[in-house]
Design a protein around this motif. Structure first.
Motif, PDB file in Angstrom:
ATOM      1  N   PHE A  40       0.830  -1.206   0.000  1.00 50.58           N
ATOM      2  CA  PHE A  40       0.000   0.000   0.000  1.00 50.58           C
ATOM      3  C   PHE A  40       0.865   1.257   0.000  1.00 50.58           C
ATOM      4  O   PHE A  40       0.622   2.205  -0.749  1.00 50.58           O
ATOM      5  CB  PHE A  40      -0.932  -0.034   1.221  1.00 50.58           C
ATOM      6  CG  PHE A  40      -1.945   1.082   1.273  1.00 50.58           C
ATOM      7  CD1 PHE A  40      -2.441   1.650   0.114  1.00 50.58           C
ATOM      8  CD2 PHE A  40      -2.391   1.560   2.500  1.00 50.58           C
ATOM      9  CE1 PHE A  40      -3.387   2.681   0.167  1.00 50.58           C
ATOM     10  CE2 PHE A  40      -3.331   2.577   2.572  1.00 50.58           C
ATOM     11  CZ  PHE A  40      -3.821   3.150   1.399  1.00 50.58           C
ATOM     12  N   HIS A  41       1.906   1.251   0.816  1.00 49.47           N
ATOM     13  CA  HIS A  41       2.806   2.411   0.840  1.00 49.47           C
ATOM     14  C   HIS A  41       3.582   2.517  -0.470  1.00 49.47           C
ATOM     15  O   HIS A  41       3.880   3.630  -0.928  1.00 49.47           O
ATOM     16  CB  HIS A  41       3.770   2.311   2.024  1.00 49.47           C
ATOM     17  CG  HIS A  41       4.468   3.591   2.339  1.00 49.47           C
ATOM     18  ND1 HIS A  41       3.806   4.793   2.479  1.00 49.47           N
ATOM     19  CD2 HIS A  41       5.787   3.890   2.519  1.00 49.47           C
ATOM     20  CE1 HIS A  41       4.671   5.765   2.733  1.00 49.47           C
ATOM     21  NE2 HIS A  41       5.880   5.248   2.762  1.00 49.47           N
ATOM     22  N   SER A  53      -0.996   5.340   4.344  1.00 50.86           N
ATOM     23  CA  SER A  53      -0.097   4.206   4.127  1.00 50.86           C
ATOM     24  C   SER A  53       1.051   4.180   5.129  1.00 50.86           C
ATOM     25  O   SER A  53       1.436   3.113   5.627  1.00 50.86           O
ATOM     26  CB  SER A  53       0.450   4.232   2.694  1.00 50.86           C
ATOM     27  OG  SER A  53       1.132   5.438   2.426  1.00 50.86           O
ATOM     28  N   GLY A  99      -7.185   2.141   0.308  1.00 58.78           N
ATOM     29  CA  GLY A  99      -6.603   1.073   1.111  1.00 58.78           C
ATOM     30  C   GLY A  99      -7.553  -0.082   1.354  1.00 58.78           C
ATOM     31  O   GLY A  99      -7.150  -1.247   1.329  1.00 58.78           O
TER      32      GLY A  99
END
Length: 600
Positions: free
Chosen positions: A329-330, A392, A467
């Motif tokens: 996600f980051h 994130s 997310g």
């Protein structure tokens, strides 16, 4: 079109564009046609990826199609094909969006290049996008390795685009050899995996010992490709390439490939807790170490370069903590806001004709759109509440909470503060204050430069809200806990860092401990250690090996050849051609044999 066809179109459209430009010289040498062909390939690629995404939103499932590859005695040693699932599809879209924006920006940014150089630039861009897409859709580690090496090659060519400039040529070679050194880990990891499992699948279930060996070797490659300590030294030098290249390499492609590899091979890494522990610590150290160095850079691109290493450290730490979703996600949000930051920095450099923050100032008056775009990217990177990076980064930090990882957690929190602090410094020095001499004549670029900034600003601001959907695709529960300890502390670090930057830099102040950090960076301790290791260690060992090869191995072989020649020369004298000499030898032989018989 079937999902497989769409995936192949998304992957090979840039390859067709690159092949066309490589074969048809006039298209590449004229410059402008190369840009349009490259952009067309990217548009087709992104269109196919978006169609796959729409189908996925409509309920389409995973797709995996493979064909035999590398036959041996009628048996396939490996397979090649396409895998479209909850990991590869979002990445395919992210890569496509970032690459298209960078290429569109490049049309204006690179317009002063000679036609042949302009055409070469876009040919390499198309080839690079194809290489990264091969990595993304790979159904196993062997095919991923093929794409991985292509990414390394095209990165070398793009970093060294200005190959006539010695510093650029050295930077390209340095990046190539540092990553190739690390890639030996990938190669040996593949060999170990094949020996013990008979394949190259990341879903294999080897023993813990084998999994530890394989993942440790793979992680060596990740350290190199994703610029983790201590193999990060190539990343700042890579800024010698054109700024749009930096945006592409640092956002969603080359450096992201290492994190993507670990996310993809998470089933293997789950069997190796020892490797994960090492990943957690290396990621945390890199995040803090690179943030410290970013704090004192005067080159705006190098600030962002060290920032990339730091943020990759966050991702690696999350993966080490066992949370592949947080790392992935980051990776996605970082791709958007880091591409935005690099392109906005490119807009500034294009306007000021300098990379130095000391030559900038007051640019908010001359570049209002660039100022807003850079501000969005900077606040997202700093984890400011509501921006993409906030969601994130907090997820990464939360993944370390409550697991006895308080030291890495503290290091990442310190890095969060420093990130906000150094981005506040860049914002104030570049866009705050009064106009500098070089900023006085600055102006915004055309639509080709400002358009990509607007496009990337949207996901840099809002992609954090995706997310939940990404978590669903990865079968990972995602919940937001705004009032939990970690998000509150992380948000506080962001706000405190930005506020501290305002008080320290608004009147031209220096960062605390800046002198010490500048000396550390000036001497580049890690870089000098590698250089010493190369000169004393590698070259020393090579010298010893050369002496052994020259005087022992070659000497032994040469002695054998000399002995044979001398023996032949001596034996040749016995061949006189006279019958009486031969008869004498026969008699002598009989006498010798008779004596031997008597003595026995």
């Amino acid at each position: 079109m079937t999902p497989v066809t769409l995936a192949l179109v998304a992957t090979f459209a840039p390859a067709v564009a690159a092949l066309l430009l490589l074969i048809v010289f006039p298209l590449r040498h004229k410059g402008a046609p190369a840009a349009w062909i490259c952009l067309l390939g990217s548009v087709v690629s992104l269109g196919a990826a978006l169609k796959l995404l729409v189908d996925r939103l409509g309920g389409a499932g995973d797709t995996r199609v493979t064909a035999p590859w590398i036959m041996e005695n009628g048996r396939a040693m490996a397979e090649m094909g396409v895998l479209i699932d909850g990991v590869s599809l979002p990445m395919l879209v992210i890569v496509g969006v970032v690459a298209l924006c960078v290429q569109l920006f490049s049309v204006a940014y690179m317009h002063d290049e000679a036609p042949r150089a302009f055409g070469r630039y876009f040919t390499l861009h198309a080839l690079f996008l194809f290489s990264m897409n091969v990595v993304v859709i790979s159904p196993n580690l062997l095919q991923l390795f093929a794409g991985w090496e292509l990414v390394g090659l095209t990165s070398y060519l793009l970093i060294g685009f200005y190959f006539a400039k010695p510093s650029a040529a050295k930077a390209a070679v340095k990046a190539f050899w540092m990553t190739k050194l690390a890639d030996m880990g990938f190669l040996f990891g593949l060999l170990v995996l094949y020996v013990f499992t008979g394949g190259f699948e990341w879903t294999s279930q080897p023993t813990t010992l084998v999994a530890t060996w394989v993942t440790a070797l793979l992680f060596v490659a990740v350290i190199g490709k994703s610029a983790q300590f201590p193999l990060h030294i190539w990343l700042p030098d890579a800024m010698e390439g054109p700024t749009p290249v930096s945006a592409l390499l640092h956002a969603a492609t080359m450096v992201a490939a290492g994190v993507f590899l670990v996310v993809r091979a998470d089933p293997l890494f789950a069997l190796a807790p020892g490797t994960r522990e090492v990943m957690l610590w290396i990621g945390s150290v890199t995040a803090l170490f690179a943030a410290c160095l970013a704090l004192v850079q005067s080159d705006i691109k190098k600030v962002l370069a060290y920032s990339t290493a730091s943020q990759l450290g966050y991702m690696v730490a999350a993966l080490g903590a066992g949370n592949a979703f947080a790392g992935f996600f980051h990776l996605g949000t970082h791709a958007f806001f880091k591409a935005l930051l690099f392109l906005a920095a490119g807009s500034v450099i294009h306007a000021v004709h300098s990379n130095s923050l000391e030559d900038m100032g007051g640019l908010r008056k001359k570049l209002p759109l660039t100022t807003v775009a850079f501000g969005i990217g900077a606040l997202s990177l700093a984890g400011f509440p509501g921006f993409a990076g906030f969601f994130s980064k907090d997820l990464v930090l939360t993944s370390l909470e409550g697991k006895g990882n308080w030291i890495p957690w503290t290091m990442l929190m310190g890095s969060a503060f420093l990130t906000a602090f150094y981005m506040g410094r860049v914002l104030i020095k570049a866009f705050g204050g009064e106009l500098s001499e070089k900023s006085a004549h600055a102006h915004e670029g055309g639509p080709a430069m400002t358009g990509p900034l607007v496009i990337l600003a949207i996901p840099a601001l809002a992609s954090g809200f995706l997310g939940g959907w990404i978590g669903t695709q990865m079968h990972h529960a995602h919940e937001l806990h705004f009032l939990a300890l970690t998000p509150v502390v992380a948000s506080s670090m962001s706000l405190i860092g930005l506020t501290a930057a305002w008080f320290v830099f608004r009147n031209g102040g220096k960062a605390p401990f800046a002198g010490t950090l500048e000396r550390l960076d000036a001497f580049s301790l890690v870089d000098k250690t590698w250089a010493a290791g190369y000169q004393v260690g590698l070259l020393g060992i090579s010298g010893i090996a050369g002496w052994i090869d020259r005087y022992l191995v070659d000497g032994l072989m040469n002695f054998g050849a000399w002995s044979t020649l001398e023996g032949g020369e001596s034996a040749r004298r016995l061949q006189t051609g006279r019958v009486r000499d031969y008869a004498l030898m026969v008699v002598a032989g009989v006498v010798v044999l008779a004596l031997i018989g008597v003595l026995r």
